[in-house]
Design a protein around this motif. Sequence first.
Motif, PDB file in Angstrom:
ATOM      1  N   GLY A  87       0.802  -1.227   0.000  1.00 25.84           N
ATOM      2  CA  GLY A  87       0.000   0.000   0.000  1.00 25.84           C
ATOM      3  C   GLY A  87       0.832   1.272   0.000  1.00 25.84           C
ATOM      4  O   GLY A  87       0.304   2.371  -0.059  1.00 25.84           O
ATOM      5  N   GLY A  88       2.168   1.124   0.086  1.00 25.86           N
ATOM      6  CA  GLY A  88       3.059   2.279   0.064  1.00 25.86           C
ATOM      7  C   GLY A  88       3.564   2.714   1.426  1.00 25.86           C
ATOM      8  O   GLY A  88       4.461   3.549   1.519  1.00 25.86           O
ATOM      9  N   GLN A  89       3.005   2.153   2.521  1.00 28.57           N
ATOM     10  CA  GLN A  89       3.457   2.539   3.845  1.00 28.57           C
ATOM     11  C   GLN A  89       4.881   2.040   4.079  1.00 28.57           C
ATOM     12  O   GLN A  89       5.210   0.916   3.732  1.00 28.57           O
ATOM     13  CB  GLN A  89       2.551   1.946   4.951  1.00 28.57           C
ATOM     14  N   PRO A  90       5.723   2.884   4.690  1.00 28.41           N
ATOM     15  CA  PRO A  90       7.096   2.442   4.943  1.00 28.41           C
ATOM     16  C   PRO A  90       7.153   1.417   6.074  1.00 28.41           C
ATOM     17  O   PRO A  90       6.358   1.464   7.016  1.00 28.41           O
ATOM     18  CB  PRO A  90       7.819   3.730   5.333  1.00 28.41           C
ATOM     19  N   GLN A  91       8.078   0.510   5.949  1.00 26.97           N
ATOM     20  CA  GLN A  91       8.273  -0.569   6.921  1.00 26.97           C
ATOM     21  C   GLN A  91       9.761  -0.668   7.225  1.00 26.97           C
ATOM     22  O   GLN A  91      10.591  -0.434   6.357  1.00 26.97           O
ATOM     23  CB  GLN A  91       7.770  -1.889   6.327  1.00 26.97           C
ATOM     24  N   VAL A  92      10.100  -1.040   8.458  1.00 26.55           N
ATOM     25  CA  VAL A  92      11.487  -1.193   8.885  1.00 26.55           C
ATOM     26  C   VAL A  92      11.828  -2.676   8.992  1.00 26.55           C
ATOM     27  O   VAL A  92      11.047  -3.456   9.532  1.00 26.55           O
ATOM     28  CB  VAL A  92      11.715  -0.556  10.276  1.00 26.55           C
ATOM     29  N   LEU A  93      12.994  -3.029   8.503  1.00 23.61           N
ATOM     30  CA  LEU A  93      13.525  -4.369   8.692  1.00 23.61           C
ATOM     31  C   LEU A  93      14.932  -4.207   9.269  1.00 23.61           C
ATOM     32  O   LEU A  93      15.793  -3.587   8.644  1.00 23.61           O
ATOM     33  CB  LEU A  93      13.589  -5.125   7.361  1.00 23.61           C
ATOM     34  N   LEU A  94      15.130  -4.726  10.483  1.00 22.59           N
ATOM     35  CA  LEU A  94      16.448  -4.668  11.113  1.00 22.59           C
ATOM     36  C   LEU A  94      17.199  -5.953  10.832  1.00 22.59           C
ATOM     37  O   LEU A  94      16.597  -7.026  10.787  1.00 22.59           O
ATOM     38  CB  LEU A  94      16.311  -4.493  12.631  1.00 22.59           C
ATOM     39  N   SER A  95      18.517  -5.846  10.657  1.00 21.10           N
ATOM     40  CA  SER A  95      19.323  -7.054  10.503  1.00 21.10           C
ATOM     41  C   SER A  95      19.153  -7.899  11.759  1.00 21.10           C
ATOM     42  O   SER A  95      18.825  -7.385  12.835  1.00 21.10           O
ATOM     43  CB  SER A  95      20.792  -6.693  10.289  1.00 21.10           C
ATOM     44  N   ASP A  96      19.381  -9.198  11.632  1.00 18.95           N
ATOM     45  CA  ASP A  96      19.192 -10.100  12.770  1.00 18.95           C
ATOM     46  C   ASP A  96      20.000  -9.677  13.988  1.00 18.95           C
ATOM     47  O   ASP A  96      19.485  -9.637  15.096  1.00 18.95           O
ATOM     48  CB  ASP A  96      19.544 -11.536  12.383  1.00 18.95           C
ATOM     49  N   ASP A  97      21.280  -9.348  13.779  1.00 26.61           N
ATOM     50  CA  ASP A  97      22.112  -8.999  14.935  1.00 26.61           C
ATOM     51  C   ASP A  97      21.667  -7.692  15.582  1.00 26.61           C
ATOM     52  O   ASP A  97      21.638  -7.575  16.802  1.00 26.61           O
ATOM     53  CB  ASP A  97      23.599  -8.959  14.558  1.00 26.61           C
ATOM     54  N   LEU A  98      21.279  -6.721  14.813  1.00 22.40           N
ATOM     55  CA  LEU A  98      20.816  -5.449  15.367  1.00 22.40           C
ATOM     56  C   LEU A  98      19.487  -5.621  16.084  1.00 22.40           C
ATOM     57  O   LEU A  98      19.293  -5.117  17.189  1.00 22.40           O
ATOM     58  CB  LEU A  98      20.689  -4.415  14.244  1.00 22.40           C
ATOM     59  N   GLY A  99      18.575  -6.359  15.475  1.00 21.95           N
ATOM     60  CA  GLY A  99      17.265  -6.582  16.081  1.00 21.95           C
ATOM     61  C   GLY A  99      17.354  -7.335  17.393  1.00 21.95           C
ATOM     62  O   GLY A  99      16.727  -6.954  18.384  1.00 21.95           O
ATOM     63  N   ARG A 100      18.146  -8.400  17.414  1.00 28.31           N
ATOM     64  CA  ARG A 100      18.276  -9.197  18.647  1.00 28.31           C
ATOM     65  C   ARG A 100      18.910  -8.385  19.768  1.00 28.31           C
ATOM     66  O   ARG A 100      18.541  -8.515  20.926  1.00 28.31           O
ATOM     67  CB  ARG A 100      19.116 -10.441  18.387  1.00 28.31           C
ATOM     68  N   LYS A 101      19.862  -7.556  19.422  1.00 26.51           N
ATOM     69  CA  LYS A 101      20.624  -6.841  20.451  1.00 26.51           C
ATOM     70  C   LYS A 101      19.901  -5.599  20.971  1.00 26.51           C
ATOM     71  O   LYS A 101      19.981  -5.283  22.151  1.00 26.51           O
ATOM     72  CB  LYS A 101      21.990  -6.449  19.886  1.00 26.51           C
ATOM     73  N   TYR A 102      19.183  -4.875  20.102  1.00 26.85           N
ATOM     74  CA  TYR A 102      18.657  -3.569  20.495  1.00 26.85           C
ATOM     75  C   TYR A 102      17.140  -3.439  20.490  1.00 26.85           C
ATOM     76  O   TYR A 102      16.615  -2.438  20.967  1.00 26.85           O
ATOM     77  CB  TYR A 102      19.248  -2.478  19.596  1.00 26.85           C
ATOM     78  N   LEU A 103      16.416  -4.399  19.952  1.00 27.95           N
ATOM     79  CA  LEU A 103      14.964  -4.298  19.905  1.00 27.95           C
ATOM     80  C   LEU A 103      14.370  -5.151  21.025  1.00 27.95           C
ATOM     81  O   LEU A 103      14.479  -6.371  20.996  1.00 27.95           O
ATOM     82  CB  LEU A 103      14.448  -4.769  18.536  1.00 27.95           C
ATOM     83  N   PRO A 104      13.759  -4.504  22.023  1.00 23.38           N
ATOM     84  CA  PRO A 104      13.205  -5.270  23.148  1.00 23.38           C
ATOM     85  C   PRO A 104      12.120  -6.242  22.685  1.00 23.38           C
ATOM     86  O   PRO A 104      11.366  -5.961  21.749  1.00 23.38           O
ATOM     87  CB  PRO A 104      12.607  -4.191  24.058  1.00 23.38           C
ATOM     88  N   ALA A 105      12.041  -7.384  23.349  1.00 29.24           N
ATOM     89  CA  ALA A 105      11.019  -8.386  23.027  1.00 29.24           C
ATOM     90  C   ALA A 105       9.633  -7.774  23.171  1.00 29.24           C
ATOM     91  O   ALA A 105       9.363  -7.017  24.097  1.00 29.24           O
ATOM     92  CB  ALA A 105      11.165  -9.589  23.952  1.00 29.24           C
ATOM     93  N   GLY A 106       8.750  -8.083  22.225  1.00 26.42           N
ATOM     94  CA  GLY A 106       7.379  -7.588  22.269  1.00 26.42           C
ATOM     95  C   GLY A 106       7.224  -6.145  21.853  1.00 26.42           C
ATOM     96  O   GLY A 106       6.147  -5.564  21.986  1.00 26.42           O
ATOM     97  N   SER A 107       8.278  -5.540  21.317  1.00 24.15           N
ATOM     98  CA  SER A 107       8.204  -4.122  20.956  1.00 24.15           C
ATOM     99  C   SER A 107       7.698  -3.933  19.526  1.00 24.15           C
ATOM    100  O   SER A 107       7.612  -4.869  18.745  1.00 24.15           O
ATOM    101  CB  SER A 107       9.569  -3.459  21.117  1.00 24.15           C
ATOM    102  N   SER A 108       7.372  -2.694  19.224  1.00 19.11           N
ATOM    103  CA  SER A 108       6.872  -2.312  17.909  1.00 19.11           C
ATOM    104  C   SER A 108       7.673  -1.102  17.437  1.00 19.11           C
ATOM    105  O   SER A 108       7.930  -0.181  18.215  1.00 19.11           O
ATOM    106  CB  SER A 108       5.391  -1.958  18.019  1.00 19.11           C
ATOM    107  N   LEU A 109       8.068  -1.095  16.174  1.00 20.56           N
ATOM    108  CA  LEU A 109       8.833   0.010  15.603  1.00 20.56           C
ATOM    109  C   LEU A 109       8.094   0.511  14.369  1.00 20.56           C
ATOM    110  O   LEU A 109       7.939  -0.230  13.400  1.00 20.56           O
ATOM    111  CB  LEU A 109      10.248  -0.473  15.241  1.00 20.56           C
ATOM    112  N   GLN A 110       7.604   1.731  14.428  1.00 25.14           N
ATOM    113  CA  GLN A 110       6.831   2.323  13.332  1.00 25.14           C
ATOM    114  C   GLN A 110       7.563   3.551  12.798  1.00 25.14           C
ATOM    115  O   GLN A 110       8.199   4.278  13.571  1.00 25.14           O
ATOM    116  CB  GLN A 110       5.441   2.732  13.808  1.00 25.14           C
ATOM    117  N   ILE A 111       7.426   3.807  11.489  1.00 22.88           N
ATOM    118  CA  ILE A 111       8.063   4.984  10.898  1.00 22.88           C
ATOM    119  C   ILE A 111       7.095   5.722   9.980  1.00 22.88           C
ATOM    120  O   ILE A 111       6.135   5.150   9.473  1.00 22.88           O
ATOM    121  CB  ILE A 111       9.340   4.624  10.101  1.00 22.88           C
TER     122      ILE A 111
END
Length: 136
Positions: A87-111
């Motif tokens: 639909g054109g909405q932007p989405q974020v994809l973090l690399s596995d190592d970055l996501g595991r290290k810095y994205l808290p479990a159960g969190s949501s990242l919107q842009i």
Amino acid sequence: MHWNFRPGVAILPVSQIKEFVINKSSGGLYHCFTRRELASCTGENRRRTLEKLAGRLAAKKAVLRALDLPTEQPVYWTKVEIFSRPGGQPQVLLSDDLGRKYLPAGSSLQISISHGQTHALAIAILGSPAPGQTFL
């Protein structure tokens, strides 16, 4: 449920992307973007390519700020990929190592991204359950 929110905001001149195109000795656009990002921004409307790329880089920097990471270290730029949903909405994809290290479990990242002829603006919101809360 209580949530904690961390925003990240970035504004970027479109001319900065032009400098990356000209300065190929420092890695050029591959220094900043994944192949998929470059392909999606250089599609049918080439006239707005620099604006789209500036929006993507601003979004990467906003995401890094929301994650409390340095924004001027290019090593992180290709670990954050910005792409568009159907639909054109932007989405974020973090690399596995970055996501595991810095994205808290159960969190949501919107842009959200906006770009024009001279500047691009992006905001990222990281939402995570408050300590002691769980996301169901």
